[in-house]
Design a protein around this motif. Structure first.
Motif, PDB file in Angstrom:
ATOM      1  N   ALA A 186      -4.784   4.871  -6.514  1.00 24.20           N
ATOM      2  CA  ALA A 186      -3.368   4.498  -6.555  1.00 24.20           C
ATOM      3  C   ALA A 186      -2.924   4.086  -7.956  1.00 24.20           C
ATOM      4  CB  ALA A 186      -3.108   3.359  -5.563  1.00 24.20           C
ATOM      5  N   PRO A 225      -0.967  10.609  -4.847  1.00 21.95           N
ATOM      6  CA  PRO A 225      -1.460   9.436  -4.123  1.00 21.95           C
ATOM      7  C   PRO A 225      -0.379   8.789  -3.267  1.00 21.95           C
ATOM      8  CG  PRO A 225      -2.333   9.444  -6.339  1.00 21.95           C
ATOM      9  CD  PRO A 225      -1.321  10.557  -6.273  1.00 21.95           C
ATOM     10  N   LYS A 226       0.836   8.760  -3.779  1.00 15.67           N
ATOM     11  CA  LYS A 226       1.941   8.157  -3.027  1.00 15.67           C
ATOM     12  C   LYS A 226       2.126   8.853  -1.684  1.00 15.67           C
ATOM     13  CE  LYS A 226       5.778   5.623  -2.651  1.00 15.67           C
ATOM     14  NZ  LYS A 226       5.755   4.150  -2.578  1.00 15.67           N
ATOM     15  N   PHE A 279      -1.212   8.484   0.722  1.00 12.97           N
ATOM     16  CA  PHE A 279      -1.450   7.154   1.285  1.00 12.97           C
ATOM     17  C   PHE A 279      -0.369   6.706   2.271  1.00 12.97           C
ATOM     18  CE2 PHE A 279      -4.100   6.261  -2.689  1.00 12.97           C
ATOM     19  CZ  PHE A 279      -5.284   6.513  -2.018  1.00 12.97           C
ATOM     20  N   THR A 322      -1.086  -1.376   0.306  1.00 18.67           N
ATOM     21  CA  THR A 322      -0.456  -0.482   1.276  1.00 18.67           C
ATOM     22  C   THR A 322      -0.720  -0.971   2.691  1.00 18.67           C
ATOM     23  OG1 THR A 322      -0.816   1.359  -0.261  1.00 18.67           O
ATOM     24  CG2 THR A 322      -0.249   1.932   2.005  1.00 18.67           C
ATOM     25  N   ILE A 332       2.050   1.631  -2.988  1.00 16.66           N
ATOM     26  CA  ILE A 332       0.610   1.848  -3.118  1.00 16.66           C
ATOM     27  C   ILE A 332       0.007   1.037  -4.266  1.00 16.66           C
ATOM     28  CG2 ILE A 332       0.789   4.150  -2.100  1.00 16.66           C
ATOM     29  CD1 ILE A 332       0.290   5.297  -4.936  1.00 16.66           C
ATOM     30  N   THR A 333       0.863   0.357  -5.037  1.00 16.28           N
ATOM     31  CA  THR A 333       0.381  -0.534  -6.097  1.00 16.28           C
ATOM     32  C   THR A 333       1.101  -1.871  -5.985  1.00 16.28           C
ATOM     33  OG1 THR A 333       2.040   0.099  -7.749  1.00 16.28           O
ATOM     34  CG2 THR A 333       0.022   1.442  -7.639  1.00 16.28           C
TER      35      THR A 333
END
Length: 280
Positions: free
Chosen positions: A209, A229-230, A233, A250, A268-269
């Motif tokens: 992420a 990744p966004k 996830f 997340t 995600i972060t």
């Protein structure tokens, strides 16, 4: 330098009683300048893919194209030797690759092996050792006298001394403490920002992420999902079904959403999460 795998399969010990299929008809791309992550369980085929990227292994079927190099089942070592200079492979526990009597000689070995004079090779070695955060006072030490984290940096400097265009990292932070892991990932991010294509195998979803811009998910030798990744996830059920999980923030945000807090998309972060909250 773009990388493409086209209908790639790989079988270990083919033609023997111990043969085992590791990859099945893989089609994927690693874009030039990207920070691409590969995730999946042990045995999913991640390390096998990594060893195909610089010709350490040859595909059993299909082809791997890296810029102008094409790696096929019939490729000859002399035809792809130059590729190994352009695609640097850092193994898990790369310190096991160290062998020379001093740090400087170990890092300079690769450039000398490709024809550079000793003085020029050592100049590059000094530059790369400084880049990975090792002080000059360590250059003439035996690498096996260093700490585990320092040995790993020496091994990475040895790969960087080859001046690769692509850096392939197979779980490079395995066994390191949180501080050492964070420092190494910051180094890889810095190299990426300087233009290096980075390919990362990891089991840490937070690293995917925080650093990757694309991710490939492997399972039992097959590519089962690719995306940012966004995007990947967001599908928590899918990731948990694969027993990979999602970044900690997340999961936390998903629990908050069940309790009534709305997210247009799950962060995600931590930075994304803080940004969302600042607008609530």
């Amino acid at each position: 330098m773009g990388i493409n795998l086209q209908k790639v399969s790989y079988t270990y010990q083919k033609g023997t009683p111990f043969e085992g299929r590791a990859l099945f008809d893989i089609d994927l791309e690693v874009k030039t300048g990207s920070f691409t992550a590969f995730i999946g369980h042990t045995g999913s085929g991640k390390s096998t893919v990594m060893q195909l990227l610089n010709g350490l292994n040859l595909p059993t079927q299909g082809k791997v194209q890296v810029d102008d190099w094409v790696i096929t089942p019939d490729a000859k070592n002399k035809e792809i030797k130059g590729l190994r200079k352009k695609v640097g492979l850092v193994f898990q526990f790369p310190e096991s690759q160290l062998f020379d009597e001093t740090v400087l000689k170990d890092v300079a070995f690769g450039p000398q092996n490709f024809g550079l004079a000793k003085e020029e090779a050592e100049a590059i070695a000094r530059e790369k050792l400084a880049m990975v955060g090792l002080s000059e006072e360590l250059f003439n030490k035996n690498p096996f006298e260093l700490s585990g984290g320092q040995m790993r940096r020496v091994a990475i400097a040895g790969i960087l001394a080859m001046e690769p265009d692509v850096l392939v990292l197979d779980e490079p932070t395995a066994g390191l403490d949180p501080k050492g892991r964070k420092e190494l990932m910051a180094l890889f991010e810095k190299l990426h920002h300087k233009g290096l294509t980075v390919v990362l195998v990891t089991h840490l979803m937070d690293d995917v992420a925080n650093y990757a811009d694309w991710v490939h998910v492997l399972e039992h030798g097959k590519l089962v999902r690719s995306g940012s990744p966004k995007a990947v996830f967001q599908d928590i059920d899918f990731m948990e079904n694969k027993q990979l999980g999602v970044p900690q923030i997340t999961r936390f945000a998903a629990n908050l959403q069940k309790r009534g807090l709305h997210f247009d998309s799950l962060p995600i972060t931590i930075e994304e999460f803080a940004e969302v909250l600042s607008h609530e």
